[in-house]
Design a protein around this motif. Structure first.
Motif, mmCIF file in Angstrom:
data_model
loop_
_atom_site.group_PDB
_atom_site.id
_atom_site.type_symbol
_atom_site.label_atom_id
_atom_site.label_comp_id
_atom_site.label_asym_id
_atom_site.label_seq_id
_atom_site.Cartn_x
_atom_site.Cartn_y
_atom_site.Cartn_z
ATOM 1 N N SER A 34 0.848 -1.199 0.000
ATOM 2 C CA SER A 34 0.000 0.000 0.000
ATOM 3 C C SER A 34 0.883 1.249 0.000
ATOM 4 O O SER A 34 2.075 1.186 0.303
ATOM 5 C CB SER A 34 -0.902 0.018 1.236
ATOM 6 O OG SER A 34 -0.106 0.183 2.409
ATOM 7 N N ASN A 35 0.271 2.380 -0.328
ATOM 8 C CA ASN A 35 0.993 3.656 -0.257
ATOM 9 C C ASN A 35 1.545 3.872 1.140
ATOM 10 O O ASN A 35 2.691 4.280 1.312
ATOM 11 C CB ASN A 35 0.070 4.827 -0.618
ATOM 12 C CG ASN A 35 -0.308 4.844 -2.065
ATOM 13 O OD1 ASN A 35 0.437 4.379 -2.915
ATOM 14 N ND2 ASN A 35 -1.478 5.377 -2.355
ATOM 15 N N GLU A 36 0.712 3.610 2.134
ATOM 16 C CA GLU A 36 1.106 3.826 3.527
ATOM 17 C C GLU A 36 2.325 2.976 3.899
ATOM 18 O O GLU A 36 3.277 3.471 4.499
ATOM 19 C CB GLU A 36 -0.067 3.487 4.453
ATOM 20 C CG GLU A 36 0.239 3.685 5.926
ATOM 21 C CD GLU A 36 -0.929 3.297 6.816
ATOM 22 O OE1 GLU A 36 -0.653 2.845 7.949
ATOM 23 O OE2 GLU A 36 -2.087 3.429 6.389
ATOM 24 N N LYS A 37 2.306 1.705 3.540
ATOM 25 C CA LYS A 37 3.427 0.807 3.862
ATOM 26 C C LYS A 37 4.687 1.180 3.081
ATOM 27 O O LYS A 37 5.797 1.097 3.596
ATOM 28 C CB LYS A 37 3.052 -0.652 3.604
ATOM 29 C CG LYS A 37 1.957 -1.186 4.504
ATOM 30 C CD LYS A 37 2.446 -1.369 5.912
ATOM 31 C CE LYS A 37 1.380 -2.053 6.753
ATOM 32 N NZ LYS A 37 1.788 -2.223 8.146
ATOM 33 N N ALA A 38 4.528 1.595 1.818
ATOM 34 C CA ALA A 38 5.681 2.012 1.016
ATOM 35 C C ALA A 38 6.350 3.232 1.641
ATOM 36 O O ALA A 38 7.582 3.288 1.761
ATOM 37 C CB ALA A 38 5.247 2.304 -0.417
ATOM 38 N N LEU A 39 5.550 4.191 2.067
ATOM 39 C CA LEU A 39 6.097 5.378 2.724
ATOM 40 C C LEU A 39 6.731 5.025 4.066
ATOM 41 O O LEU A 39 7.772 5.566 4.439
ATOM 42 C CB LEU A 39 5.005 6.436 2.918
ATOM 43 C CG LEU A 39 4.544 7.125 1.646
ATOM 44 C CD1 LEU A 39 3.327 8.011 1.921
ATOM 45 C CD2 LEU A 39 5.674 7.939 1.032
ATOM 46 N N GLN A 40 6.110 4.106 4.792
ATOM 47 C CA GLN A 40 6.661 3.648 6.066
ATOM 48 C C GLN A 40 8.049 3.040 5.852
ATOM 49 O O GLN A 40 8.980 3.328 6.607
ATOM 50 C CB GLN A 40 5.709 2.620 6.686
ATOM 51 C CG GLN A 40 6.068 2.161 8.069
ATOM 52 C CD GLN A 40 5.018 1.183 8.618
ATOM 53 O OE1 GLN A 40 3.916 1.050 8.087
ATOM 54 N NE2 GLN A 40 5.368 0.504 9.677
ATOM 55 N N ALA A 41 8.207 2.231 4.816
ATOM 56 C CA ALA A 41 9.496 1.608 4.515
ATOM 57 C C ALA A 41 10.538 2.659 4.144
ATOM 58 O O ALA A 41 11.677 2.624 4.631
ATOM 59 C CB ALA A 41 9.335 0.591 3.386
ATOM 60 N N VAL A 42 10.170 3.609 3.290
ATOM 61 C CA VAL A 42 11.102 4.659 2.858
ATOM 62 C C VAL A 42 11.540 5.515 4.046
ATOM 63 O O VAL A 42 12.731 5.810 4.209
ATOM 64 C CB VAL A 42 10.461 5.536 1.754
ATOM 65 C CG1 VAL A 42 11.252 6.801 1.525
ATOM 66 C CG2 VAL A 42 10.353 4.764 0.461
ATOM 67 N N LEU A 43 10.602 5.909 4.872
ATOM 68 C CA LEU A 43 10.943 6.779 6.004
ATOM 69 C C LEU A 43 11.778 6.063 7.054
ATOM 70 O O LEU A 43 12.690 6.657 7.638
ATOM 71 C CB LEU A 43 9.671 7.378 6.611
ATOM 72 C CG LEU A 43 8.932 8.354 5.692
ATOM 73 C CD1 LEU A 43 7.620 8.804 6.323
ATOM 74 C CD2 LEU A 43 9.812 9.555 5.344
ATOM 75 N N ALA A 44 11.504 4.791 7.289
ATOM 76 C CA ALA A 44 12.321 4.019 8.236
ATOM 77 C C ALA A 44 13.748 3.866 7.701
ATOM 78 O O ALA A 44 14.724 3.998 8.448
ATOM 79 C CB ALA A 44 11.693 2.649 8.487
ATOM 80 N N ALA A 45 13.863 3.606 6.400
ATOM 81 C CA ALA A 45 15.179 3.487 5.781
ATOM 82 C C ALA A 45 15.930 4.817 5.849
ATOM 83 O O ALA A 45 17.133 4.851 6.148
ATOM 84 C CB ALA A 45 15.034 3.014 4.334
ATOM 85 N N ALA A 59 14.246 3.636 -2.932
ATOM 86 C CA ALA A 59 13.105 3.381 -3.814
ATOM 87 C C ALA A 59 12.335 2.165 -3.328
ATOM 88 O O ALA A 59 12.927 1.171 -2.915
ATOM 89 C CB ALA A 59 13.592 3.131 -5.238
ATOM 90 N N VAL A 60 11.016 2.245 -3.394
ATOM 91 C CA VAL A 60 10.144 1.102 -3.113
ATOM 92 C C VAL A 60 9.295 0.874 -4.350
ATOM 93 O O VAL A 60 8.710 1.817 -4.893
ATOM 94 C CB VAL A 60 9.253 1.337 -1.872
ATOM 95 C CG1 VAL A 60 8.201 0.237 -1.738
ATOM 96 C CG2 VAL A 60 10.094 1.414 -0.610
ATOM 97 N N VAL A 61 9.272 -0.380 -4.791
ATOM 98 C CA VAL A 61 8.414 -0.765 -5.908
ATOM 99 C C VAL A 61 7.314 -1.685 -5.391
ATOM 100 O O VAL A 61 7.463 -2.333 -4.354
ATOM 101 C CB VAL A 61 9.193 -1.460 -7.049
ATOM 102 C CG1 VAL A 61 10.211 -0.503 -7.668
ATOM 103 C CG2 VAL A 61 9.856 -2.743 -6.591
ATOM 104 N N ASP A 62 6.210 -1.733 -6.125
ATOM 105 C CA ASP A 62 5.093 -2.592 -5.745
ATOM 106 C C ASP A 62 5.313 -4.008 -6.272
ATOM 107 O O ASP A 62 6.376 -4.320 -6.821
ATOM 108 C CB ASP A 62 3.762 -1.999 -6.213
ATOM 109 C CG ASP A 62 3.635 -1.871 -7.718
ATOM 110 O OD1 ASP A 62 4.415 -2.499 -8.477
ATOM 111 O OD2 ASP A 62 2.727 -1.143 -8.167
#
Length: 164
Positions: A34-45, A59-62
Motif C-alpha cells: 500500500s501507499n502507507e506501507k511504502a512510505l513507512q518503509a522509505v521513512l524508516a530506511a 526506492a520502493v516498488v510494488d
C-alpha cells in the motif's frame, strides 16, 4: 417456449466488469504494498541512513515492480537514483536480495551477464524483497549511495519496518 428476462448486452458487460473488478481489487489489496506501507518503509530506511550519517536514494516498488515511493536524501549521488530504483526492481523481478543474486552472476556463474537483461539489472547488495505478515512478497526496496554494506543494512531495516 421458455421465456427469460434478458438484460441488454451493454448492461451484461457492465455487470461482469463490476463483478470482475471487485474481485481483482480485493485480491490486489492483500498482494501489493500500500501507499502507507511504502512510505513507512522509505521513512524508516531514511531514518537509518541518517543514523549512519550517509546520504542515499531509497526506492520502493510494488508487486509489479512499479515505483511506489522514492526519496532522494540531500547531497546523495545523482547516479544513485537510477541504481536504487534498479536494485528494487531487480529484487522484485527475481524475488531475491540483490546481493544473493550477485553471487550467481559472477563469471562462470549460472546466470552470468543477466544484468544486461530487463533494461539493466543491479546485482550487488541493497535490494530486498518486502514481504507482508503472511510472508508473501508485496514489493521491494532498493537503496544506493552508501557502501554496499550500508545500502543492504538500510534496505533491510526499511523492508522489515512494515511489519512493525
Amino acid at each position: 417456449m421458455e421465456t427469460k428476462a434478458l438484460l441488454p448486452k451493454g448492461i451484461k458487460i457492465l455487470a461482469f466488469l463490476v463483478l470482475f473488478n471487485t474481485g481483482v481489487a480485493s485480491s490486489q489489496t492483500s498482494t501489493d504494498i500500500s501507499n502507507e506501507k511504502a512510505l513507512q518503509a522509505v521513512l524508516a530506511a531514511k531514518e537509518k541512513a541518517e543514523a549512519l550519517e550517509v546520504s542515499v536514494n531509497i526506492a520502493v516498488v510494488d508487486a509489479g515492480a512499479n515505483l511506489k515511493a522514492f526519496i532522494r536524501m540531500d547531497d546523495s549521488f545523482l547516479g544513485s537514483i537510477d541504481v536504487a530504483i534498479k536494485k528494487a526492481k531487480t529484487s522484485r523481478y527475481f524475488n531475491i536480495n540483490t546481493g544473493d543474486l550477485g553471487k550467481l552472476t559472477q563469471p562462470g556463474g549460472i546466470i552470468y551477464n543477466i544484468e544486461l537483461t530487463n533494461n539493466g539489472l543491479v546485482s550487488f547488495p541493497g535490494g530486498i524483497p518486502i514481504k507482508n505478515e503472511q510472508g508473501k512478497i508485496i514489493g521491494a526496496i532498493g537503496v544506493s549511495g552508501g557502501t554496499i554494506e550500508q545500502d543492504h543494512e538500510i534496505a533491510s531495516l526499511g523492508a522489515n519496518a512494515i511489519l512493525e
